[in-house]
Design a protein around this motif. Sequence first.
Motif, PDB file in Angstrom:
ATOM      1  N   THR A 115     -70.989   2.731 102.534  1.00 42.22           N
ATOM      2  CA  THR A 115     -71.170   2.504 103.967  1.00 42.22           C
ATOM      3  C   THR A 115     -69.965   1.776 104.557  1.00 42.22           C
ATOM      4  N   HIS A 128     -82.154   7.021  97.863  1.00 39.18           N
ATOM      5  CA  HIS A 128     -81.476   6.684  99.105  1.00 39.18           C
ATOM      6  C   HIS A 128     -81.611   7.778 100.164  1.00 39.18           C
ATOM      7  N   THR A 129     -81.888   9.015  99.761  1.00 40.20           N
ATOM      8  CA  THR A 129     -81.820  10.120 100.728  1.00 40.20           C
ATOM      9  C   THR A 129     -83.089  10.943 100.865  1.00 40.20           C
ATOM     10  N   GLU A 176     -77.330   6.494 106.136  1.00 42.80           N
ATOM     11  CA  GLU A 176     -78.386   6.319 107.130  1.00 42.80           C
ATOM     12  C   GLU A 176     -78.336   7.416 108.196  1.00 42.80           C
ATOM     13  N   ASP A 177     -77.134   7.854 108.553  1.00 43.41           N
ATOM     14  CA  ASP A 177     -77.007   8.921 109.562  1.00 43.41           C
ATOM     15  C   ASP A 177     -77.594  10.230 109.058  1.00 43.41           C
ATOM     16  N   ALA A 230     -81.436   9.958 108.799  1.00 43.01           N
ATOM     17  CA  ALA A 230     -82.067  10.033 110.117  1.00 43.01           C
ATOM     18  C   ALA A 230     -82.068  11.465 110.631  1.00 43.01           C
TER      19      ALA A 230
END
Length: 922
Positions: free
Chosen positions: A195, A219-220, A276-277, A280
């Motif tokens: 990140t 994480h995904t 995170e992008d 989302a």
Amino acid sequence: MATSSVEYTIGGVKINFPCKAYPSQLAMMNSIVRGLNYGNHCLLESPTGSGKSLALLCSALGWQQAQFGMSALTKNKETENNLPLPEESQPKEQSIASRLSQKFQSLLSSGCEKDDDFQPDKKRLRTAAEHKVDALYKLCELPLNISFFFSIQSPEPCSRCPCASTKDGVKEKDKDGKKKIPKIFFGTRTHKQITQITHELKRTVYSSVPMTILSSRGHTCVNSAVAPHSNRNERCKDLLDAKDGKSCHYYHGVQRMRDQCTLQRVHGLHDAWDIEDIVALGKRLRSCSYYAARELMQDALIIFCPYNYLLDPMIRESMEIDLAGQIVVLDEAHNIEDCARESASYTLDHNSLLMSRDELDGMVSSNIRRSKHETLRNFCYSLIKLESQSLMSERGYESACKVWNGKDILGIFHNLGITADTFSILKQNLAAVLEKEERVGLVNGKEDLVQIPTLSSATSTVLKNLFMVLGFIYSTEDNCRFAEDYRVALQKSYAWTNQVPPDVADAQGFIVRPRYRQRQSVRVKTEVLTLSFWCLNPAVAFSSLSKSVHSIVLTSGTLSPMGSFSSELGVKFSIQLEANHVINKSQVWVGTVGSGPQGRKLCATFQHTETYAFQDEVGALLLHVCQVVAKGVLCFLPSYKMLDKLRDRWTNTGLWEKLEQRKVVITEPRGGGKGDFDELLQMYYDAIKCCEERDGALLIAVCRGKVSEGLDFTDDNARAVVTIGIPFPNIKDLQVELKMKYNDQHCKSRGLLPGNRWYEIQAYRALNQALGRCIRHKNDWGALILVDDRYRNNPNKYITGLSKWVRQLVQHHDTFSNAMQSLVAFSQVQQKVEGAPADSQTLSSAVSSPNSHVSVTLEGQGLPTATEPQTPRSYVNLLEPQQDTSPSTIQFFSRTQLKAEQNEKAGELNRKVESRVLVLQG
């Protein structure tokens, strides 16, 4: 995306930098470009906070961009005469290279939204020149989404640099005759650091580069039926196989976000994005972000991932990562040796082996691919036989072990029927039973296709890892040379577990259980048996990697001593660099403290740390530091064991309460989930921002833990770092003992560090990482307090292991009071400097600086360069010094104003911190 940049030409490569580069950054970029031009491996040390991430990204991507430019121009020259064009248009138009460059430049500057090629079709006539440019795109086969990032630049001829002498790997062409342009695999230690790196990438003109991030399902994964569970890998695979008749609808929607064009043009991820992008976006589109990130790798030019994804052959295989001819950048690579050894090692517990045997036995009994499953089952029986017939020696309290070297294990396996030839058959059988296959069978009385049962993911994982290790041991390429680099250890220990007692029937055979009363569990001591295949030579995994890639770049703030990396990893680093720090010496206070407030000597060896006198003196010292240093203080201990002892003692003596009266006190959790750790970390940051009743926060952590490596504690978040003792590895650990003996055995023949020296280096690399949490940028300041009497008594031994920039600033203090007086004076000076009004001209230019692009050529002499035994020397020099043109906004607040704004939030925050800390730690 960056709005201003400075352009440097280094080694014939144009590199756009978001601001004027520091000398250390120029030295790094020079080393990297030279390494990539020659296809050499680089070992680069640059202190934490000196901007090495930006230097890595800009130089590697700038070099890659230049390769695309040369590739397209070469293709243009080959095809220019073959393009059919109207005769009348030929004399009037510009050169093909010029037109193509203009098209790329316009795409780069305008972005996706303004490009006519991506707008609805318009009824207009296209010129012959436009047809020719489009034809060139097809011939060059440059994807349009890549064109947003790459602009064709004509390379300038250079007589001093080796820009034309590239490695053969870059000159190679693929099956279609295209020149191969290496991808950049950027590995770092943790997802958190990824990140930070993508945030740095967003600052540069290379922000629109096609990219992806490889990470774990943890994480995904966005499927609510999978993500919350610890066995998410197995659940995901079961859904993909539709074992229960259910499948993952997120996976079926992966096409919505799995290509670079769609990601940038449709979903708006034009600039560098982080995990995170993509998560989302996956939730919003109901699309699998885990598999989308893997699909994006195909067209990505830079791929970010934790570096064990690149080192571990099992992960490389599962992720379908092909590193042949690619560029591998490993940031924060100070512990790459340990990671490489771990990637070629495997530890198997006895219960997992039994479960695998039983499942294979069931396949054989059910006559499912009987002959293939039978050989695999017999292999498991051989390992169980090895465990049961081995006599172990006592080792410490309630533990025993048996260790074999590589030659011994080859002989034992040979007696069990496992040889290089039979192992080859075992691998073929495993590959066969893992393949999905359907046969015609009867379903409800009708013929239908029936899928043949396959091994569970748990059993397949056990066998794959075992075969990975044996693959290194039985490597036919090196005639089983790596066998001597392994030790096989059978270990027995005991652990306390909670077990529910079984139901017991009464005299009549009935079982009566109270409806609302739960049966109480019983603490039971159980035997734990493990079989470990330990690789003691990191070159086993790393050398195979280095042979196939174009270049490897290892970088960190703590690589010294540099020589150990070449010998341990089995790779020749032709280009090496030790860069200086960018800060002024007055911005850092580095002092050793050998005694506490009561005058007691502080030597953090095992014998001393067990005494109450040592624990009380360390507590008093830490309290004094918290009273002297405002805002954030980090304290690093050698182990979690010491952390537990100190916390228990300070709680009993009342010192813990005194610390909490001064600062919010948070301790690093030994385990727990990522969310809990992130929440504690955020509480630490918040307590520093809004502090009224207490002056900031104290974070007590452990070297080699989550806090000590990779996290950013800039400015007030770490005005002091206190290290207690020297974090040597556990000398009683069997693997540490075997590694030290292995190095002593091969130190002369292979140039390895002797065992004791290797042992010390592990401590100092961990210590240097902890010290590096403090100074994070050019204007940062802070104190580094090294608590241990050994630094002053034997500096030749204990100071030489510190990083170069720390070593040069160390001051030894005879008494604790002298150290505190010096620290108080340092803090007062820095606070005055920090609060002083800036020069009006500097402030004005910093706030209102217009967008700019400054071109600087670096060719002469003057900067420190990398050590490069095999390549001619080439230096870089800033011929035309420029002011830093990066835009920035500076705001000044008096202490009174800041305090007034914070008063409203402070009370509520303090109560929240107290309650949450108790919940998470208690």
